[in-house]
Design a protein around this motif. Structure first.
Motif, PDB file in Angstrom:
ATOM      1  N   LYS A  13      -7.123   3.100   5.484  1.00  0.00           N
ATOM      2  CA  LYS A  13      -7.530   2.704   4.125  1.00  0.00           C
ATOM      3  C   LYS A  13      -6.690   3.449   3.080  1.00  0.00           C
ATOM      4  N   GLU A  58      -3.305   1.898   3.085  1.00  0.00           N
ATOM      5  CA  GLU A  58      -3.402   0.548   2.496  1.00  0.00           C
ATOM      6  C   GLU A  58      -3.198   0.595   0.975  1.00  0.00           C
ATOM      7  N   ASN A  59      -3.805   1.613   0.356  1.00  0.00           N
ATOM      8  CA  ASN A  59      -3.741   1.716  -1.109  1.00  0.00           C
ATOM      9  C   ASN A  59      -2.395   2.195  -1.641  1.00  0.00           C
ATOM     10  N   PHE A  92      -7.165  -4.940   5.924  1.00  0.00           N
ATOM     11  CA  PHE A  92      -5.908  -4.267   5.566  1.00  0.00           C
ATOM     12  C   PHE A  92      -4.822  -5.287   5.213  1.00  0.00           C
ATOM     13  N   ASN A 106      -2.658  -5.443   2.831  1.00  0.00           N
ATOM     14  CA  ASN A 106      -1.345  -4.893   2.455  1.00  0.00           C
ATOM     15  C   ASN A 106      -0.561  -4.405   3.670  1.00  0.00           C
ATOM     16  N   ILE A 107      -1.211  -3.618   4.524  1.00  0.00           N
ATOM     17  CA  ILE A 107      -0.495  -3.110   5.711  1.00  0.00           C
ATOM     18  C   ILE A 107      -0.040  -4.281   6.586  1.00  0.00           C
TER      19      ILE A 107
END
Lengths: 232, 232
Positions: A134, A137-138, A186, A188-189
């Motif tokens: 997490k 991800e950010n 997730f 973005n990842i």
């Protein structure tokens, strides 16, 4: 004449990191596959007595261990051509910070998830890894239809280091039949991983997915409830 | 105008590493002492949400955490003057390798030795640390009447990083009344520590021994056998 050798192992993301870096820099090298069990492989014991692990990089006979240390060495010793780390000092610091995060925080949980035989330890590691991902991800930046990490949008140090997450973790979770890194939680990842894996240079230099999957199906410890843990 | 701030804590070797590097480079900075408990200190939570630890380095408002990452940043961003890392790429790799060894291998044992309340855990950590220090002992180079680490005989990255061992560990073992790092078993490390501590620049920039000793006497967990562990 330069003598460049890499003692590695095909299924090790740390060994593959070094191979990708060498290829990106256009450095010719000889690959020497370590024999299993790696901790007893004579070359590994000789050149990496502290950790007894792959990769070991040998440059004109001088050994260097630890993949992140090797990547920095390659970048500094062969300054011509593509540089691995970004140019900007702050972006370099961020790349080092997050690489350290992957290896010091995520990796121990991935190892427990994969090789520990205790069901509860595995479940706990899965939860810890979820929280760590997490945070990562950010950190990913979405800019129009592009996703990347840090200030530079190209394959470099951070992209090489992150194959542990963007490639290996997906294979491991398939072998273990668990679902941690998924598009819903997730995005973005996963988008970043898709983008990296669609890069033909990276793809060509990663071990074939089926071969890696077979390795983890053979060696990873499955999630099995022990007798005294069987739920009602 | 450059704005350079360090969020630190007087008894943290990781925070002091950054202070020494800044002073060696001649960089002016503002020191901001974090409040205890550090994990709840608002500035720390804001700027280092991942680890919630000191040191946090703020350069023109941009935060960097993890002392080894900060040292590299300082060396790369202020290139003039003394460099922290050696010039030779192989010596740089060795400095990084052994610094990583201190922080990833020795530090967890030092923390258990110091803060764990379980007697058996502490004794085990003492044994582990002993083995790790033996590896470091063999890396030190004796050349005539001189002892140093790596290819350069000056105060740099490795000497700054090693204050954890060459200064803090001695204070901790006095506070805990244990004897791990001693001249008989570790003549090289002890001679190296003596040499570093006789360097007036280093000495002036380390917290006073008595103040540090008082800190560890207050906060370190003494070796106390639990009731069910009392030997006959």
């Amino acid at each position: 004449m330069e003598e460049v050798k890499l003692l590695g192992f095909y299924s090790s993301p740390f060994s593959v990191r070094v191979e990708i870096a060498l290829k990106l820099k256009g450095i010719e090298y000889e690959f020497i596959e370590a024999q299993l069990p790696i901790k007893q492989c004579p070359n590994i014991v000789k050149y990496n007595p502290i950790y007894k692990k792959v990769p070991v990089f040998l440059h004109n006979g001088k050994p260097i261990s630890e993949s992140l240390v090797i990547l920095e060495y390659i970048d500094e010793n062969w300054k011509d051509g593509t540089s691995l780390l970004p140019k900007d000092p702050y972006q370099r610091a961020m790349a080092r910070f997050w690489s350290k995060f992957m290896d010091e925080k995520c990796l121990p949980e991935i190892l427990k998830l994969c090789y520990d035989s205790n069901y509860e330890v595995k479940v706990k590691a899965m939860g810890e890894l979820h929280e760590l991902l997490k945070l990562l991800e950010n950190e990913l930046i979405k800019d129009n239809n592009n996703i990347f990490f840090g200030g530079e949008n190209k394959v470099g140090y951070m992209e090489i280091v992150s194959i542990l997450i963007t490639y290996w973790l997906g294979v491991m979770q398939e072998a273990l039949e668990v679902d941690i890194l998924n598009k819903k939680e997730f995005p973005n990842i996963c988008e970043w991983a898709d983008k990296l894996m669609s890069c033909s240079f990276l793809k060509e230099n990663l071990p074939p997915r089926e071969k890696l999957l077979a390795f983890y199906k053979k060696y990873a410890q499955p999630f099995v409830l022990q007798n005294n843990e069987v739920s009602q």
